[in-house]
Design an enzyme around this catalytic site. Structure first.
Site, PDB file in Angstrom:
ATOM      1  N   GLY A   1       0.842  -1.076   0.068  1.00 18.57           N
ATOM      2  CA  GLY A   1       0.241   0.525  -0.198  1.00 18.57           C
ATOM      3  C   GLY A   1       0.828   1.046  -0.005  1.00 18.57           C
ATOM      4  O   GLY A   1       2.248   1.196  -0.231  1.00 18.57           O
TER       5      GLY A   1
ATOM      6  N   ASP B   1      -1.791 -12.093   4.541  1.00 19.07           N
ATOM      7  CA  ASP B   1      -3.775 -12.172   4.576  1.00 19.07           C
ATOM      8  C   ASP B   1      -3.756 -11.901   6.451  1.00 19.07           C
ATOM      9  O   ASP B   1      -3.840 -12.457   6.537  1.00 19.07           O
ATOM     10  CB  ASP B   1      -4.485 -12.457   3.857  1.00 19.07           C
ATOM     11  CG  ASP B   1      -6.095 -12.223   4.022  1.00 19.07           C
ATOM     12  OD1 ASP B   1      -5.918 -11.045   5.113  1.00 19.07           O
ATOM     13  OD2 ASP B   1      -6.923 -12.834   3.467  1.00 19.07           O
TER      14      ASP B   1
ATOM     15  N   ALA C   1      -4.942  -2.371   4.978  1.00 17.93           N
ATOM     16  CA  ALA C   1      -5.912  -2.011   5.189  1.00 17.93           C
ATOM     17  C   ALA C   1      -7.184  -2.162   4.054  1.00 17.93           C
ATOM     18  O   ALA C   1      -6.460  -2.651   2.637  1.00 17.93           O
ATOM     19  CB  ALA C   1      -6.443  -0.291   6.235  1.00 17.93           C
TER      20      ALA C   1
ATOM     21  N   THR D   1      -9.609  -0.020   2.162  1.00 25.05           N
ATOM     22  CA  THR D   1      -9.744   2.144   3.120  1.00 25.05           C
ATOM     23  C   THR D   1     -10.474   2.726   1.313  1.00 25.05           C
ATOM     24  O   THR D   1     -10.248   3.396   0.988  1.00 25.05           O
ATOM     25  CB  THR D   1      -8.120   1.777   2.249  1.00 25.05           C
ATOM     26  OG1 THR D   1      -7.498   1.997   1.345  1.00 25.05           O
ATOM     27  CG2 THR D   1      -7.238   1.999   3.656  1.00 25.05           C
TER      28      THR D   1
ATOM     29  N   THR E   1      -7.656   6.278  11.308  1.00 24.78           N
ATOM     30  CA  THR E   1      -8.188   7.249  10.844  1.00 24.78           C
ATOM     31  C   THR E   1      -9.359   8.151  11.189  1.00 24.78           C
ATOM     32  O   THR E   1     -10.284   8.187  11.980  1.00 24.78           O
ATOM     33  CB  THR E   1      -8.906   6.854   8.938  1.00 24.78           C
ATOM     34  OG1 THR E   1      -9.914   7.827   8.439  1.00 24.78           O
ATOM     35  CG2 THR E   1     -10.217   5.826   9.467  1.00 24.78           C
TER      36      THR E   1
ATOM     37  N   TYR F   1     -16.668   2.419   6.222  1.00 23.13           N
ATOM     38  CA  TYR F   1     -15.344   2.087   6.922  1.00 23.13           C
ATOM     39  C   TYR F   1     -14.395   3.159   7.765  1.00 23.13           C
ATOM     40  O   TYR F   1     -14.111   2.131   8.369  1.00 23.13           O
ATOM     41  CB  TYR F   1     -14.842   3.311   5.515  1.00 23.13           C
ATOM     42  CG  TYR F   1     -13.300   3.738   5.500  1.00 23.13           C
ATOM     43  CD1 TYR F   1     -11.738   2.551   5.393  1.00 23.13           C
ATOM     44  CD2 TYR F   1     -12.385   4.559   6.128  1.00 23.13           C
ATOM     45  CE1 TYR F   1     -10.395   2.969   5.447  1.00 23.13           C
ATOM     46  CE2 TYR F   1     -11.487   5.265   6.143  1.00 23.13           C
ATOM     47  CZ  TYR F   1     -10.180   4.291   6.509  1.00 23.13           C
ATOM     48  OH  TYR F   1      -9.111   4.846   6.123  1.00 23.13           O
TER      49      TYR F   1
ATOM     50  N   LYS G   1     -12.754   0.748  11.186  1.00 19.49           N
ATOM     51  CA  LYS G   1     -11.489   1.599  11.613  1.00 19.49           C
ATOM     52  C   LYS G   1     -12.525   1.241  13.318  1.00 19.49           C
ATOM     53  O   LYS G   1     -11.206   1.220  13.751  1.00 19.49           O
ATOM     54  CB  LYS G   1     -10.954   2.449  10.846  1.00 19.49           C
ATOM     55  CG  LYS G   1     -10.885   2.306   9.630  1.00 19.49           C
ATOM     56  CD  LYS G   1      -9.126   1.096   9.151  1.00 19.49           C
ATOM     57  CE  LYS G   1      -8.089   1.994  10.312  1.00 19.49           C
ATOM     58  NZ  LYS G   1      -7.430   1.382   9.971  1.00 19.49           N
TER      59      LYS G   1
HETATM   60  N1  LIG Z   1      -5.544   6.889   2.325  1.00 18.05           N
HETATM   61  C1  LIG Z   1      -5.574   7.897   3.250  1.00 18.05           C
HETATM   62  O1  LIG Z   1      -5.460   8.894   2.998  1.00 18.05           O
HETATM   63  C2  LIG Z   1      -6.102   7.336   4.862  1.00 18.05           C
HETATM   64  C3  LIG Z   1      -6.773   7.916   5.263  1.00 18.05           C
HETATM   65  C4  LIG Z   1      -6.524   8.080   6.998  1.00 18.05           C
HETATM   66  C5  LIG Z   1      -5.715   6.774   7.099  1.00 18.05           C
HETATM   67  N2  LIG Z   1      -5.300   5.269   6.681  1.00 18.05           N
HETATM   68  C6  LIG Z   1      -5.233   4.324   7.330  1.00 18.05           C
HETATM   69  O2  LIG Z   1      -3.485   4.813   6.941  1.00 18.05           O
HETATM   70  C7  LIG Z   1      -3.332   3.215   6.595  1.00 18.05           C
HETATM   71  C8  LIG Z   1      -2.645   2.891   5.271  1.00 18.05           C
HETATM   72  O3  LIG Z   1      -3.183   3.330   3.979  1.00 18.05           O
HETATM   73  P1  LIG Z   1      -2.651   3.531   2.452  1.00 18.05           P
HETATM   74  O4  LIG Z   1      -3.183   5.066   2.826  1.00 18.05           O
HETATM   75  O5  LIG Z   1      -1.601   2.906   2.128  1.00 18.05           O
HETATM   76  O6  LIG Z   1      -3.653   2.436   1.974  1.00 18.05           O
HETATM   77  P2  LIG Z   1      -3.590   1.476   0.603  1.00 18.05           P
HETATM   78  O7  LIG Z   1      -2.851   1.994  -0.275  1.00 18.05           O
HETATM   79  O8  LIG Z   1      -5.310   0.917   0.662  1.00 18.05           O
HETATM   80  O9  LIG Z   1      -2.655  -0.196   1.866  1.00 18.05           O
HETATM   81  C9  LIG Z   1      -3.547  -0.756   2.353  1.00 18.05           C
HETATM   82  C10 LIG Z   1      -3.151  -1.984   1.693  1.00 18.05           C
HETATM   83  O10 LIG Z   1      -3.306  -2.997   2.805  1.00 18.05           O
HETATM   84  C11 LIG Z   1      -3.702  -4.379   1.729  1.00 18.05           C
HETATM   85  N3  LIG Z   1      -4.740  -5.123   2.269  1.00 18.05           N
HETATM   86  C12 LIG Z   1      -5.988  -4.740   2.893  1.00 18.05           C
HETATM   87  N4  LIG Z   1      -6.808  -5.987   2.872  1.00 18.05           N
HETATM   88  C13 LIG Z   1      -5.709  -7.084   3.398  1.00 18.05           C
HETATM   89  C14 LIG Z   1      -5.004  -8.305   4.322  1.00 18.05           C
HETATM   90  N5  LIG Z   1      -6.350  -9.114   4.527  1.00 18.05           N
HETATM   91  N6  LIG Z   1      -4.076  -8.131   4.448  1.00 18.05           N
HETATM   92  C15 LIG Z   1      -2.918  -7.899   4.260  1.00 18.05           C
HETATM   93  N7  LIG Z   1      -3.177  -5.919   3.585  1.00 18.05           N
HETATM   94  C16 LIG Z   1      -4.171  -5.739   3.036  1.00 18.05           C
HETATM   95  C17 LIG Z   1      -4.360  -3.318   0.467  1.00 18.05           C
HETATM   96  O11 LIG Z   1      -4.185  -4.404  -0.243  1.00 18.05           O
HETATM   97  P3  LIG Z   1      -5.136  -4.120  -1.478  1.00 18.05           P
HETATM   98  O12 LIG Z   1      -4.798  -3.051  -2.786  1.00 18.05           O
HETATM   99  O13 LIG Z   1      -4.756  -6.117  -2.848  1.00 18.05           O
HETATM  100  O14 LIG Z   1      -6.151  -4.782  -1.697  1.00 18.05           O
HETATM  101  C18 LIG Z   1      -3.027  -2.205   0.223  1.00 18.05           C
HETATM  102  O15 LIG Z   1      -2.162  -3.103   0.051  1.00 18.05           O
HETATM  103  C19 LIG Z   1      -5.035   2.069   7.384  1.00 18.05           C
HETATM  104  O16 LIG Z   1      -4.973   2.026   8.316  1.00 18.05           O
HETATM  105  C20 LIG Z   1      -5.633   3.732   6.452  1.00 18.05           C
HETATM  106  O17 LIG Z   1      -6.761   3.410   6.934  1.00 18.05           O
HETATM  107  C21 LIG Z   1      -5.638   6.157   5.171  1.00 18.05           C
END
Ligand SMILES: NC(=O)c1ccc[n+]([C@@H]2O[C@H](COP(=O)([O-])OP(=O)(O)OC[C@H]3O[C@@H](n4cnc5c(N)ncnc54)[C@H](OP(=O)(O)O)[C@@H]3O)[C@@H](O)[C@H]2O)c1
Length: 297
Positions: free
Chosen positions: A10, A34, A58, A60, A99, A123, A127
């Site tokens: 991610g 996973d 996550a 997301t 988040t 979502y 979370k």
């Molecule tokens: N993006 C934002 O704006 C934002 C804002 C606030 C908080 N956050 C939090 O920050 C954290 C990182 O977010 P990010 O932006 O890096 O998200 P991201 O780019 O969507 O990365 C999340 C990664 O987790 C993987 N994943 C999903 N389900 C899984 C599972 N069961 N086991 C293992 N891996 C899994 C996804 O794979 P797939 O792509 O194959 O599903 C993806 O590679 C998360 O906790 C998110 O809730 C993000």
């Protein structure tokens, strides 16, 4: 001495691996681990014997979560619960990301960590449930709530805007949602610095903290800043116009908190984290895209 990073494919996970430097980071993408598979999580901890787990995995997809609540809760509640249980069994801490979506998003004051959670969508609910699972199972945890994450990898607001700028002259962006855009690179750096301090034997004040980029601004103002910075680097043939719209005018926007401001003073004081400037990080990101092109995925 290993630090195990889950969700390494991610946008934050990629930066954790990329910026690890001398730290012994093992990054496992979803294909490799996973987090909702308890047997696989136990096996990974047995194999790598980490001193610490950082969970960047996550579900997301905020809009899609409304149609796929089971998938969202599996990754965002059950996965963290399994990780917390496995970390407790191994006697190691868990760093986890959450988040601003755990808050309903009304008002204008930055949210403190002790404000009651009140999510709007699936979502946010999933979370919040993941946070609660970690707190009940593992005292040695750091939960960092972050907002509006952007970076070189994966899906994010900045990359979407840059792609749209190649296609459209006018781009509608919500002007009544406010927050602090958080650079994935700085977030990863902060997590790795905390991990290094833990490995060095420093006792960390476990708990829930807020961390985000500064200063706060509206989504539409952030979009203007993205286009201004991209134009200043000669990356856009023509600067698109941002058409400021209201949350009510964009389907799905109501799932995002209008007030996404996070009060980060506890992270600054208790964790000694410096808050990143989103403007500086945006410039670095655009410089890197200009030099090397945008990353796929
Ligand atoms: N993006 C934002 O704006 C934002 C804002 C606030 C908080 N956050 C939090 O920050 C954290 C990182 O977010 P990010 O932006 O890096 O998200 P991201 O780019 O969507 O990365 C999340 C990664 O987790 C993987 N994943 C999903 N389900 C899984 C599972 N069961 N086991 C293992 N891996 C899994 C996804 O794979 P797939 O792509 O194959 O599903 C993806 O590679 C998360 O906790 C998110 O809730 C993000």
């Amino acid at each position: 001495m290993t630090i195990l990073v889950t969700g390494a494919g991610g946008q934050v996970g990629c930066e954790l691996v990329r910026r690890a430097g001398p730290l012994p980071v093992v990054g496992l993408s979803r294909a490799a681990l996973d987090i909702s598979d308890a047997v696989a999580v136990s096996a990974a901890l047995a194999l790598h014997a980490p001193r610490l787990v950082i969970n960047a995995a996550a579900y997301t997809r905020v809009d899609q979560a409304e149609r796929e609540p089971d998938a969202a809760f599996l990754a965002n509640r059950d996965g963290p619960a399994i990780l917390a249980w496995a970390c407790a069994a191994a006697g190691i801490p868990l760093f986890h990301l959450s988040t601003e979506h755990v808050f309903v998003g009304q008002g204008g004051l930055p949210w403190r960590e002790d404000a009651p959670v009140s999510p709007v969508g699936v979502y946010g609910h999933s979370k919040a449930a993941g946070e609660a699972m970690i707190r009940t199972q593992l005292s040695a945890h750091l939960i960092l709530r972050v907002s509006w994450v952007f970076g070189l990898h994966g899906r994010n607001f900045v990359r979407s805007l840059l792609a749209l700028a190649c296609e459209k002259h006018t781009i509608p962006v919500v002007g009544d949602q406010f927050g602090g855009p958080t650079p994935a690179a700085d977030l990863a750096g902060a997590l790795l610095a905390l991990a290094a301090r833990h490995l060095a034997g420093e006792p960390l004040p476990w708990g829930t903290y807020h961390y985000c980029g500064q200063p706060f601004l509206s989504r539409s103002a952030f979009a203007e800043a993205v286009f201004e910075s991209a134009c200043a680097r000669g990356m856009l043939l023509q600067r698109p116009q941002v058409r400021v719209i209201a949350t009510a005018d964009w389907p799905g926007a109501e799932l995002r908190p209008a007030n996404a401001r996070l009060d980060c003073r506890a992270a600054q004081q208790a964790l000694r984290l410096a808050l990143p400037s989103w403007h500086d990080a945006l410039g670095d990101m655009l410089d890197e895209i200009k030099a090397h092109g945008a990353r796929a995925g």
